[in-house]
Design an enzyme around this catalytic site. Structure first.
Site, PDB file in Angstrom:
ATOM      1  N   ARG A  73     -19.048  25.120  11.227  1.00 37.77           N
ATOM      2  CA  ARG A  73     -19.243  25.630   9.869  1.00 37.77           C
ATOM      3  C   ARG A  73     -20.050  24.602   9.076  1.00 37.77           C
ATOM      4  O   ARG A  73     -19.828  23.396   9.182  1.00 37.77           O
ATOM      5  CB  ARG A  73     -17.905  25.879   9.166  1.00 37.77           C
ATOM      6  CG  ARG A  73     -17.123  27.057   9.725  1.00 37.77           C
ATOM      7  CD  ARG A  73     -17.782  28.388   9.397  1.00 37.77           C
ATOM      8  NE  ARG A  73     -17.053  29.518   9.962  1.00 37.77           N
ATOM      9  CZ  ARG A  73     -17.304  30.051  11.150  1.00 37.77           C
ATOM     10  NH1 ARG A  73     -18.274  29.561  11.909  1.00 37.77           N
ATOM     11  NH2 ARG A  73     -16.608  31.084  11.586  1.00 37.77           N
ATOM     12  N   GLU A 127     -25.622  29.880   3.502  1.00 37.23           N
ATOM     13  CA  GLU A 127     -26.363  30.626   4.507  1.00 37.23           C
ATOM     14  C   GLU A 127     -26.809  31.947   3.877  1.00 37.23           C
ATOM     15  O   GLU A 127     -25.961  32.671   3.370  1.00 37.23           O
ATOM     16  CB  GLU A 127     -25.507  30.890   5.746  1.00 37.23           C
ATOM     17  CG  GLU A 127     -25.188  29.637   6.520  1.00 37.23           C
ATOM     18  CD  GLU A 127     -24.390  29.894   7.792  1.00 37.23           C
ATOM     19  OE1 GLU A 127     -24.125  31.088   8.103  1.00 37.23           O
ATOM     20  OE2 GLU A 127     -24.026  28.928   8.473  1.00 37.23           O
ATOM     21  N   HIS A 148     -27.739  30.546  12.330  1.00 37.63           N
ATOM     22  CA  HIS A 148     -26.387  30.928  12.742  1.00 37.63           C
ATOM     23  C   HIS A 148     -26.434  31.950  13.888  1.00 37.63           C
ATOM     24  O   HIS A 148     -25.965  33.088  13.756  1.00 37.63           O
ATOM     25  CB  HIS A 148     -25.593  31.490  11.566  1.00 37.63           C
ATOM     26  CG  HIS A 148     -24.111  31.370  11.747  1.00 37.63           C
ATOM     27  ND1 HIS A 148     -23.228  31.261  10.711  1.00 37.63           N
ATOM     28  CD2 HIS A 148     -23.330  31.356  12.872  1.00 37.63           C
ATOM     29  CE1 HIS A 148     -21.993  31.172  11.163  1.00 37.63           C
ATOM     30  NE2 HIS A 148     -22.023  31.232  12.483  1.00 37.63           N
TER      31      HIS A 148
END
Length: 327
Positions: A243, A272, A291
């Site tokens: 994370r 993000e 991601h």
């Protein structure tokens, strides 16, 4: 004989594979049509009256959302192994069970951590940019020198499923020495991979490569801060596929600029998406991906099957296939 009761299900994004077909056969399903997630007010509108939700990490499922759904809401199934986007306390208080999708993305995420480690260590993005931008000149003995993993020390912060899979790849593939942090001893890791459990300070100081695999909690938020980065070797490479909030990104910018660590490979950031104007973007010896840790057909379709199984079980009042403990 009466027909089985059909529940109302809201899915916050279309997901790969055919699992949603099973959900549609049994229940009334609505799917958010856009590629971008629903805005908070759109989420509140769409969850109203639903018995089950199939959500993404980008969807904040707090008490407001749970109340907006109504007292008939039985299950929130997260299409992710993580669940820090869901208010577990509110779920517990309102009798809503929560599911996630562990295991099926373990190999894919471990593979991406290896990819980032090698790409950052060998300065792959910088080299590719030289080709794209027409800066590829004569061969130079000292151009784009990187670091090699063979026989070096790798530190794994968090020896869960993904951390263990990553460690296996690095030890067996590159004969690396393994240090790791964990809440408890991992006898199988020590025996099969020659691992040694240490505290974080020792791991950072002794490792040539550091890969983060812990969950995001109050204790791990900004775990890798300026002080932590200062303990690392100037030749070390930092990888994060867990994370974004686990790393203090401002501190990372300064560490790279000041040469306090050699390189970083990130699949997760905060926020993000990371704005192109962020100081990390375009910084030499930093590679950032959007991601994609679980972004293989096998993993994403497997996640879909588990997420749908969780919804089907939850609305039927059965134990979920993969249930998150609510305490």
């Amino acid at each position: 004989m009466s027909e089985p009761t059909r529940s109302r299900i809201f899915v916050t994004r279309k997901i790969p594979g055919t699992a949603l077909d099973r959900l549609r056969e049994a229940h009334d399903v609505s799917i958010w049509p856009d590629e971008l997630p629903p805005a908070p007010e759109q989420l509140l509108e769409n969850v109203a009256g639903c018995d089950g939700l199939l959500t993404m990490l980008s969807d904040r499922i707090d008490e407001t959302v749970i109340k907006a759904a109504g007292p008939q809401l039985k299950v929130v199934s997260n299409y992710a192994v993580g669940f820090n986007n869901i208010d577990l306390k509110a779920a517990r208080e309102h009798g809503v069970c929560v599911g996630n999708t562990p295991d099926v993305l373990t190999g894919a995420t471990a593979d991406l951590a290896v990819t980032l480690l090698l790409a950052a260590a060998r300065r792959v993005e910088e080299g590719a940019a030289e080709v794209r931008e027409g800066r590829w000149g004569a061969w130079k003995p000292s151009a784009l020198l990187g670091v090699e993993p063979e026989g070096k020390t790798v530190g794994v912060v968090g020896m869960g499923r993904i951390g263990k899979a990553f460690a296996e790849r690095m030890v067996r593939g590159w004969n690396m020495n393994l240090l790791y942090t964990s809440r408890s001893d991992q006898a199988d890791v020590d025996e099969s991979l020659g691992g040694r459990r240490v505290d974080l300070d020792e791991l950072l100081a002794e490792s040539d490569f550091v890969s983060i695999h812990v969950a995001l909690t109050d204790d791990t938020r900004n775990l890798i801060d300026a002080a932590a980065l200062s303990r690392m070797k100037s030749t070390s490479v930092l990888v994060n596929t867990a994370r974004g909030e686990i790393i203090d990104q401002d501190a990372l910018v300064e560490a790279i600029k000041g040469g306090r660590i050699f390189a970083a490979g990130l699949d997760v950031t905060t926020p993000e998406p990371l704005p192109p104007s962020h100081p990390l973007v375009g910084l030499p010896r930093v590679i950032i991906l959007p991601h994609i840790g679980s972004a293989t057909d096998t993993s994403r379709c497997g996640m879909a099957e588990i997420a749908v199984d969780n919804v089907l079980a939850g609305v039927a009042g059965r134990p979920l296939r993969c249930e998150v403990p609510l305490g």
